[in-house]
Design a protein around this motif. Structure first.
Motif, short mmCIF file in Angstrom:
data_model
loop_
_atom_site.label_atom_id
_atom_site.label_comp_id
_atom_site.label_asym_id
_atom_site.label_seq_id
_atom_site.Cartn_x
_atom_site.Cartn_y
_atom_site.Cartn_z
N ALA A 1 0.83 -1.20 0.00
CA ALA A 1 0.00 0.00 0.00
C ALA A 1 0.86 1.26 0.00
O ALA A 1 0.56 2.24 -0.69
CB ALA A 1 -0.93 -0.01 1.21
N PHE A 2 1.95 1.24 0.79
CA PHE A 2 2.86 2.38 0.81
C PHE A 2 3.42 2.64 -0.59
O PHE A 2 3.45 3.79 -1.06
CB PHE A 2 3.99 2.10 1.80
N ASP A 3 3.84 1.59 -1.27
CA ASP A 3 4.42 1.75 -2.60
C ASP A 3 3.38 2.21 -3.61
O ASP A 3 3.66 3.08 -4.45
CB ASP A 3 5.04 0.42 -3.07
N ARG A 4 2.19 1.64 -3.52
CA ARG A 4 1.14 2.03 -4.47
C ARG A 4 0.71 3.47 -4.27
O ARG A 4 0.32 4.16 -5.22
CB ARG A 4 -0.05 1.09 -4.33
N ALA A 5 0.80 3.96 -3.03
CA ALA A 5 0.47 5.36 -2.75
C ALA A 5 1.59 6.31 -3.15
O ALA A 5 1.40 7.53 -3.15
CB ALA A 5 0.15 5.54 -1.27
N GLY A 6 2.76 5.77 -3.46
CA GLY A 6 3.88 6.62 -3.82
C GLY A 6 4.60 7.20 -2.62
O GLY A 6 5.35 8.17 -2.76
N GLY A 7 4.39 6.61 -1.44
CA GLY A 7 5.00 7.13 -0.22
C GLY A 7 4.33 8.41 0.23
O GLY A 7 3.32 8.85 -0.32
N PHE A 8 4.90 9.02 1.26
CA PHE A 8 4.37 10.28 1.75
C PHE A 8 4.71 11.39 0.76
O PHE A 8 5.80 11.40 0.18
CB PHE A 8 4.96 10.63 3.12
N PRO A 9 3.80 12.34 0.55
CA PRO A 9 4.09 13.43 -0.37
C PRO A 9 5.20 14.32 0.19
O PRO A 9 5.28 14.54 1.39
CB PRO A 9 2.76 14.19 -0.44
N ASP A 10 6.06 14.81 -0.68
CA ASP A 10 7.18 15.64 -0.26
C ASP A 10 6.68 17.06 -0.01
O ASP A 10 6.84 17.96 -0.84
CB ASP A 10 8.28 15.62 -1.33
N GLN A 11 6.03 17.23 1.14
CA GLN A 11 5.51 18.53 1.52
C GLN A 11 5.74 18.74 3.01
O GLN A 11 5.82 17.78 3.77
CB GLN A 11 4.02 18.65 1.17
N PRO A 12 5.85 20.00 3.46
CA PRO A 12 6.29 20.28 4.83
C PRO A 12 5.18 20.23 5.87
O PRO A 12 5.47 20.36 7.07
CB PRO A 12 6.86 21.70 4.72
N LEU A 13 3.95 20.05 5.46
CA LEU A 13 2.82 20.03 6.39
C LEU A 13 1.68 19.26 5.75
O LEU A 13 1.60 19.17 4.53
CB LEU A 13 2.39 21.47 6.72
N MET A 14 0.81 18.68 6.56
CA MET A 14 -0.37 17.95 6.09
C MET A 14 -0.01 16.69 5.30
O MET A 14 -0.83 16.16 4.55
CB MET A 14 -1.27 18.85 5.22
N GLU A 15 1.22 16.18 5.50
CA GLU A 15 1.59 14.96 4.78
C GLU A 15 0.77 13.77 5.23
O GLU A 15 0.50 12.85 4.44
CB GLU A 15 3.09 14.68 4.95
#
Length: 230
Positions: free
Chosen positions: A152-166
């Motif tokens: 599931a982590f891989d299919r979601a593409g990991g956490f988005p590279d953003q500084p808040l609300m990830e």
């Protein structure tokens, strides 16, 4: 050959020397059962790295930013189940088994209920509201110890590279694959931000930022305001 651990717990840190010993000590029973414990430090200027090195399975350095650190930890982890834990959060008893059971059926991700520790009398009510909001919306916060299968982590593409609300964005991505497993067992998290900044002020700030994010404002813009207020 040593078998791969079934669960990897990934903890992003930045200047957490005051609490890192406690959280890692609380996880030693898990490592004895084969759970992999990974600390990803984002450039601490205090004693965090030295303290964590003694108790973690692995410690690595990463560019700062919780999402980046969690993704870095996931990349080097060996478990087929992943749990992302804040340094000021404690897991409930036998959380590794609870996660394995929760992800053995139709759910590919989930979170725990939360209780907040601190001085402010509103903290129990805030924790109650967080748990019910999460159940109603299917959105989890990082304080609730997000867990998921590696697939599931891989299919979601990991956490988005953003500084808040990830955590919010990751929940949205994971909702495309299954509803969350909302476990009633409680992770215990520090209520220090409510104690230090004031409960009502913190509630108002977080709801205002979440609403603006829902309206489409960028996480970078919101993070600048969040850091200024903090």
């Amino acid at each position: 050959m040593t078998p791969a651990p079934r669960l990897s717990i990934i903890i992003p840190t930045l200047d957490e020397a005051e609490v890192i010993d406690d959280v890692l000590q609380s996880l030693q029973d898990y490592t004895a059962r084969g759970v992999e414990l990974i600390v990803v430090d984002g450039g601490s200027s205090d004693d965090t790295v030295a303290r964590a090195t003694r108790l973690a399975s692995r410690l690595i350095q990463s560019a700062p930013g919780r999402a980046r650190q969690m993704n870095a930890g996931a990349r080097i982890s060996r478990g087929n189940l992943l749990l992302f834990l804040h340094a000021d959060t404690r897991l409930p008893h036998c959380a590794d088994r609870l996660v394995a059971n929760a992800l053995s059926g139709s759910h590919c991700w989930g979170r725990f209920d939360i209780s907040l520790e601190g001085r402010h009398p509103l903290l129990p009510l805030i924790g109650f509201a967080m748990n019910w909001r999460s159940r109603l919306t299917g959105i989890a916060t990082g304080d609730q110890a997000l867990f998921m299968t590696r697939q599931a982590f891989d299919r979601a593409g990991g956490f988005p590279d953003q500084p808040l609300m990830e955590d919010i964005e990751m929940s949205r991505r994971l909702q495309g694959h299954s509803a969350p497993a909302c476990l009633e067992q409680r992770a215990s998290s520090s209520g220090r931000r409510w104690d230090e900044a004031g409960a009502w002020a913190t509630i108002w700030l977080m709801w205002r930022l979440r609403f603006r994010y829902w309206r489409g404002e960028s996480a970078d813009s919101l993070a600048r305001e969040y850091r200024h207020v903090r």
